[in-house]
Design an enzyme around this catalytic site. Structure first.
Site, mmCIF file in Angstrom:
data_model
loop_
_atom_site.group_PDB
_atom_site.id
_atom_site.type_symbol
_atom_site.label_atom_id
_atom_site.label_comp_id
_atom_site.label_asym_id
_atom_site.label_seq_id
_atom_site.Cartn_x
_atom_site.Cartn_y
_atom_site.Cartn_z
ATOM 1 N N HIS A 66 0.821 -1.199 0.000
ATOM 2 C CA HIS A 66 0.000 0.000 0.000
ATOM 3 C C HIS A 66 0.857 1.252 0.000
ATOM 4 O O HIS A 66 2.041 1.227 0.334
ATOM 5 C CB HIS A 66 -0.924 0.020 1.223
ATOM 6 C CG HIS A 66 -0.194 -0.088 2.528
ATOM 7 N ND1 HIS A 66 0.141 -1.306 3.080
ATOM 8 C CD2 HIS A 66 0.276 0.838 3.398
ATOM 9 C CE1 HIS A 66 0.774 -1.127 4.224
ATOM 10 N NE2 HIS A 66 0.874 0.181 4.441
ATOM 11 N N CYS A 171 1.990 2.630 12.126
ATOM 12 C CA CYS A 171 2.956 2.177 11.118
ATOM 13 C C CYS A 171 3.373 3.389 10.294
ATOM 14 O O CYS A 171 2.734 4.443 10.364
ATOM 15 C CB CYS A 171 2.361 1.083 10.236
ATOM 16 S SG CYS A 171 1.010 1.618 9.156
#
Length: 616
Positions: A66, A171
């Site tokens: 992603h 993250c």
């Protein structure tokens, strides 16, 4: 919202790819072919940059590459299915079969990110995964996921509740892993009958924020994050700090540890007396921030220097008969610039990790002072930590200033006083002792010159591995050059053998003990074959900085053996540099090769025996 981002045309049920790189290319092509991207090469770079931080291959056959990029025209989720599975460096080491490539625009809205977080959460459901493994048509994929669109909204409400365990997930991109870790922790806590509150530090900011009241009542805190989060609020509580993947991989262990209060008590005050696991991880995180950003300079510059030696060891010197303009150009780029920036960059990013952006300039200046004044690698480490903690001190001191002065702190006060204080301390406290150490070691070696040659070889060889380009290394190298000038060619043969051993030993270790290193380290290990053969000891610095307790003693032992054997075999070296490229002019060359090989193998074995296996 998910039905707008997951479209039938971007679903591919028969992926042809056999490798990680191929599946990324294939899914990017799917997005581009269906008009979801403006520039597929730019988006691919975004995906690969995210993979460099850590693989997005999860457990249970799932991978979620992603990224957020201006090259994304329409926010989209591309789905790919591989019946045979593809090695995607997953957490459990198993092949990945379900691939969800998330393409989010650079200015992604809250609704986009929340939808993607819901998708990430859905994939933790065993039944949904099993259904996806068995799909035959694109419509089946849509039916399975869209009918469960609201399942991802499972974050525990904080209204009128007290919590036994608190957690923070984060993250680097804040898209997938942040929410998957949160969902895994929430799901497991529900199974265990534990009240938990999980704060997500996602792409659109902090959600489900933990309050002081929550902290007061909690038994333990879990930080599952791969980026900095606000930590001072947890001072005095039991806090376990792990990577975000650990939150996905072992939520039950983390929750149970929090309940049992097994984690060390966190303190926001950094002092030498503190030795808790969280403090060690903080130090390690700062160190790794510097090392990871320094690595490209070490690799790129070192290889350019090695290539320049092909034209001749002195071909970069305009006064030498072998002079080559190409060799000089390569040496100027690699040695004069890339290597020159290595220590300041190491220091700068250590400082930035400690004190955020305001810590970068003072720390980088500290590193530059070290590089220009003989402090070398160790001086750069000192400069990095010094600059970072000086800025932390300034933040505390300036916190009492009027609020209207808040805007000038990062642009004026922090850089001015941070650079000044760091520079003064480097010049007045750090550099002089290092220079004195350098001079003292050189004098000591000169005194040994007429004694036991094997002992001398072991000493100068071992010294080459102590700080790998720093003052101790340079002291041994200077001694070898001085011996050449005096017509004694034995010591420098030992010096060069000792200098080649650390990178060669580390390269061998990354080859034969792969489970001891992560993917990035294994790739960097390959370049150390070239650096070691070229007598570029600095190739070992990133590994030594990341694990000094194990790597440096292993390198010293191997280098000492190589240097001692070179002396024992009476090898002579009249050239100041060149590594194996000057093997033809070394006396007794086969035994010299044996000496370097023996030292490198010893370093390799010691590293392999002492380093722990990587958990992910």
């Amino acid at each position: 919202m998910l039905e707008k981002m997951l479209v039938k045309n971007c679903i591919k049920l028969n992926l042809k790819s056999k490798t990680k790189a191929d599946v990324i290319d294939e899914l990017v092509d799917v997005l581009y072919a269906n008009g979801r991207l403006n520039n597929k090469e730019e988006f691919k770079k975004t995906i690969l940059k995210r993979e460099e931080q850590s693989s997005t291959g999860l457990e249970e056959g799932i991978a979620i590459p992603h990224g957020k990029s201006e090259s994304v025209k329409i926010p989209t989720v591309a789905f790919g299915l591989s019946k045979d599975g593809i090695d995607y460096d997953s957490l459990d080491g198993e092949p990945s079969k379900l691939f969800f490539m998330i393409a989010a625009p650079a200015n992604a809205t809250d609704s986009h990110i929340e939808t993607l977080s819901q998708l990430s959460s859905l994939l933790l459901d065993d039944d949904i995964r099993e259904q996806l493994f068995q799909v035959k048509t694109e419509q089946e994929v849509l039916d399975i996921l869209l009918k469960e669109e609201k399942v991802g909204e499972t974050l525990v409400s904080s209204e009128n509740k007290t919590f036994d365990v608190l957690a923070v997930t984060a993250c680097p991109t804040g898209i997938a892993h942040t929410y998957m870790a949160a969902e895994a922790l929430n799901k497991k806590a529900k199974e265990m009958g534990v009240n938990i509150k999980v704060e997500t530090n996602g792409s659109t900011g902090v959600k489900n924020e933990i309050t002081q009241e929550d902290i007061k009542n909690a038994k333990g805190i879990i930080i599952a994050a791969d980026k900095n989060v606000e930590m001072s609020r947890f001072s005095g509580k039991h806090v376990e700090i792990v990577g975000v993947k650990e939150g996905i991989k072992r939520p039950q262990d983390l929750i149970q540890n929090a309940l049992d209060q097994k984690a060390p008590i966190y303190s926001s005050k950094e002092t030498s007396k503190q030795s808790s696991g969280s403090e060690r991880k903080g130090f390690y995180k700062h160190l790794m921030s510097g090392v990871s950003n320094m690595l490209p300079f070490v690799v790129g510059g070192g290889i350019l220097i090695a290539i320049s030696f092909i034209f001749g060891i002195k071909a970069s010197d305009p006064t030498d008969p072998s002079f080559s303009p190409i060799a000089k150009l390569l040496m100027d780029i690699g040695g004069g610039n890339a290597f020159f920036l290595m220590i300041p960059v190491l220091a700068g990013f250590i400082g930035m990790s400690i004190a955020d952006r305001p810590g970068f300039a003072p720390a980088m200046v500290g590193g530059l002072i070290s590089a220009n004044n003989g402090g070398g690698f160790l001086g750069g480490l000192v400069g990095g930590f010094l600059g970072g903690y000086v800025v932390l001190l300034l933040k505390k001191l300036f916190a009492k200033l009027p609020e209207k002065l808040e805007g000038i702190k990062p642009v004026l006060l922090y850089p001015l006083f941070g650079i000044l204080i760091t520079g003064v301390l480097m010049y007045l406290v750090v550099i002089s002792p290092v220079a004195a150490l350098n001079s003292g070691i050189t004098n000591f070696l000169n005194g040994l010159g007429t004694g036991n040659l094997i002992l001398l070889g072991a000493i100068v060889g071992g010294m080459m591995a102590i700080d790998m380009g720093g003052p101790i290394n340079k002291a041994a190298f200077t001694f070898g050059i001085a011996a050449i000038a005096a017509g004694n060619y034995y010591p420098h043969a030992a010096v060069m053998a000792g200098g080649m051993t650390p990178p060669l030993g580390i390269a061998l270790a990354t080859t034969f003990f792969k489970h001891k290193f992560d993917k990035e380290e294994r790739e960097a290990g390959l370049t150390n074959y070239i650096m070691g053969a070229s007598f570029i000891t600095e190739g070992a610095i990133p590994f030594a900085a990341a694990d000094p307790i194990r790597v440096i003693p292993s390198c010293i032992a191997g280098s000492a053996l190589a240097g001692g054997l070179a002396m024992a075999f009476k090898c002579q070296l009249p050239a100041p540099h060149g590594g194996l490229f000057v093997l033809p002019i070394i006396t007794n060359p086969l035994m010299y090769l044996f000496a370097v090989a023996a030292g490198s193998l010893l370093t390799c074995v010691l590293i392999g025996l002492t380093k722990p296996s990587k958990t992910v």
